[in-house]
Design a protein around this motif. Structure first.
Motif, short mmCIF file in Angstrom:
data_model
loop_
_atom_site.label_atom_id
_atom_site.label_comp_id
_atom_site.label_asym_id
_atom_site.label_seq_id
_atom_site.Cartn_x
_atom_site.Cartn_y
_atom_site.Cartn_z
N UNK A 1 0.86 -1.18 0.00
CA UNK A 1 0.00 0.00 0.00
C UNK A 1 0.90 1.23 0.00
N UNK A 2 0.82 2.03 -1.06
CA UNK A 2 1.62 3.25 -1.19
C UNK A 2 0.76 4.31 -1.87
N UNK A 3 0.51 5.40 -1.20
CA UNK A 3 -0.49 6.37 -1.63
C UNK A 3 -0.26 6.93 -3.03
N UNK A 4 0.97 7.31 -3.33
CA UNK A 4 1.28 8.04 -4.56
C UNK A 4 1.85 7.09 -5.61
N UNK A 5 1.25 7.01 -6.81
CA UNK A 5 1.75 6.06 -7.82
C UNK A 5 3.14 6.37 -8.34
N UNK A 6 3.65 7.59 -8.12
CA UNK A 6 5.01 7.89 -8.56
C UNK A 6 6.03 7.06 -7.79
N UNK A 7 5.66 6.59 -6.60
CA UNK A 7 6.54 5.72 -5.81
C UNK A 7 6.82 4.43 -6.56
N UNK A 8 5.79 3.90 -7.21
CA UNK A 8 5.95 2.66 -7.97
C UNK A 8 6.96 2.85 -9.10
N UNK A 9 6.86 3.96 -9.80
CA UNK A 9 7.79 4.23 -10.90
C UNK A 9 9.22 4.43 -10.40
N UNK A 10 9.36 5.12 -9.28
CA UNK A 10 10.69 5.50 -8.81
C UNK A 10 11.41 4.38 -8.05
N UNK A 11 10.69 3.55 -7.31
CA UNK A 11 11.35 2.58 -6.43
C UNK A 11 10.79 1.16 -6.50
N UNK A 12 9.47 1.05 -6.57
CA UNK A 12 8.84 -0.24 -6.31
C UNK A 12 9.01 -1.23 -7.45
#
Length: 398
Positions: free
Chosen positions: A308-319
């Motif tokens: 669970x990660x609020x901001x989808x930019x997290x997925x692009x940058x790290x996840x």
């Protein structure tokens, strides 16, 4: 000492509005040659535009009040309508000029009529969005297949909502319909992916009894979003801001939500397990608080993981490229900008120019991201074409 307000931005805004309104009047004059309507049109537009400029000036001194909200919404609807009409009339003029070179003579009235019809339709869409659209909850279902899903979790379901923004709610009956729809899904797991409030913890208090009704067999889990930290309002002290966040965290607990703060829990079924992790808000341009590595501490690289990660930019940058595979990430944040079109094979919203993955499902590197369109609304008190969403995801063994 009072802060000095520069009038230059307001003068520029006034000039732009004046030019656009002149162009709109010119386009309407082709359809309605009589001058009888013009004084009424001018009076209405002047009232809305001057009220909007006044609201912006008062914002620095008074903050957001009822006058600001009503004025901004009236201005927004009229501005979008006028801008749409202006663009369509302008494009029509260009088209007329081009075909004129080919020897065809087209009436300007045709383009003005088409532009007016389209603008009125858009105007009605906005009115619908502000009255009904913001509570028009949609259930969107996804079935995802995985090679390495533990067999015990084959057919496991979860319901996700995001971006409640409880400070914007005004209709308890409508919100309750959304809660009933969530519970009607009978999912194994419930998750909430951040932004419970607009700014302050007390915004959720009138709605806690509603969200406390949400139940799932494997529990209710939540994370924080960028608005939950109180970064967008002024506080009397740092301590007051810290206390507000602590109060909000306790409200999650009181509603029966297990708040995941850079940590994970293990879901077990028939002797097999699945990891559910949650991070604090990590968003490009919206605060990079979350610690993914900390959230995955003591997990195995081969564990099946949901994040669970609020901001989808997290997925692009790290996840999506993390060494320890995270099979499914659930996000929100974008709201689909509460405006756009998802019909007839078209999927478009202005927010796409800020977020490449702004709604729905995305897959890369054999990992999934799902971006929920939001349960609530913020800023614009409505939704046009991008409806509030309740997501139901079923996990299946490939």
């Amino acid at each position: 000492m009072k802060r000095k307000i520069s009038l230059l931005p307001f003068i520029v805004i006034a000039i732009i509005l004046l030019l656009m309104n002149w162009y709109v009047m010119a386009g309407l004059s082709v359809i309605f040659p009589s001058n009888l309507w013009k004084p009424v049109f001018i009076a209405i537009i002047l009232t809305i535009n001057l009220s909007f400029i006044m609201a912006l000036i008062r914002l620095a001194k008074i903050g957001i009040d009822t006058f600001f909200k009503v004025t901004v919404h009236a201005f927004m609807v009229v501005f979008v309508a006028e801008l749409t009409f202006s663009v369509l009339v302008f494009l029509g003029s260009i088209f007329k000029l081009l075909v004129g070179f080919l020897g065809f003579n087209l009436s300007s009235g045709i383009f003005s009529v088409v532009a007016l019809a389209f603008t009125l339709l858009l105007f009605l869409f906005f009115i619908h969005g502000m009255i009904w659209g913001k509570y028009a909850y949609r259930v969107i279902r996804q079935t995802l297949y995985f090679d390495d899903l533990p067999m015990a979790f084959d057919g496991f379901t979860l319901t996700q909502i995001s971006d409640v923004h409880s400070g914007s709610f005004t209709n308890a009956k409508a919100v309750q319909k959304g809660i009933d729809l969530i519970n009607a899904q009978n999912s194994d797991l419930f998750v909430f992916t951040g932004d419970l409030v607009n700014n302050k913890a007390d915004e959720i208090v009138p709605w806690m009894a509603h969200f406390s009704q949400i139940k799932a067999n494997y529990g209710q889990f939540s994370i924080l979003g960028n608005h939950d930290y109180g970064d967008y309002v002024s506080w009397n002290s740092d301590l007051e801001k810290i206390e507000n966040l602590q109060t909000l965290k306790s409200h999650h607990q009181q509603m029966g939500f297990r708040l995941l703060l850079d940590e994970h829990i293990t879901l077990e079924k028939n002797g097999e397990k699945m990891v559910l992790a949650g991070v604090e808000n990590w968003g490009k341009g919206f605060g990079e608080r979350g610690d993914l590595q900390k959230a995955l501490t003591k997990t195995d690289i081969h564990d099946f993981k949901i994040l669970l990660s609020h901001d989808p930019s997290h997925w692009d940058e790290q996840v999506k490229t993390h060494p320890s595979k995270i099979h499914l990430t659930l996000s929100g944040h974008t709201h689909g900008m509460q405006f756009g079109i998802e019909a007839f094979g078209i999927k478009w919203s202005p927010v796409k120019y800020r977020y490449p993955h702004w709604a729905g499902l995305k897959e890369e590197f054999n990992r999934f991201l799902y971006v929920n369109r939001g349960f609530g609304f913020l800023g614009f008190s409505g939704r046009v074409g991008i409806w509030p969403e309740i997501t139901v995801i079923e996990l299946k063994k490939k």
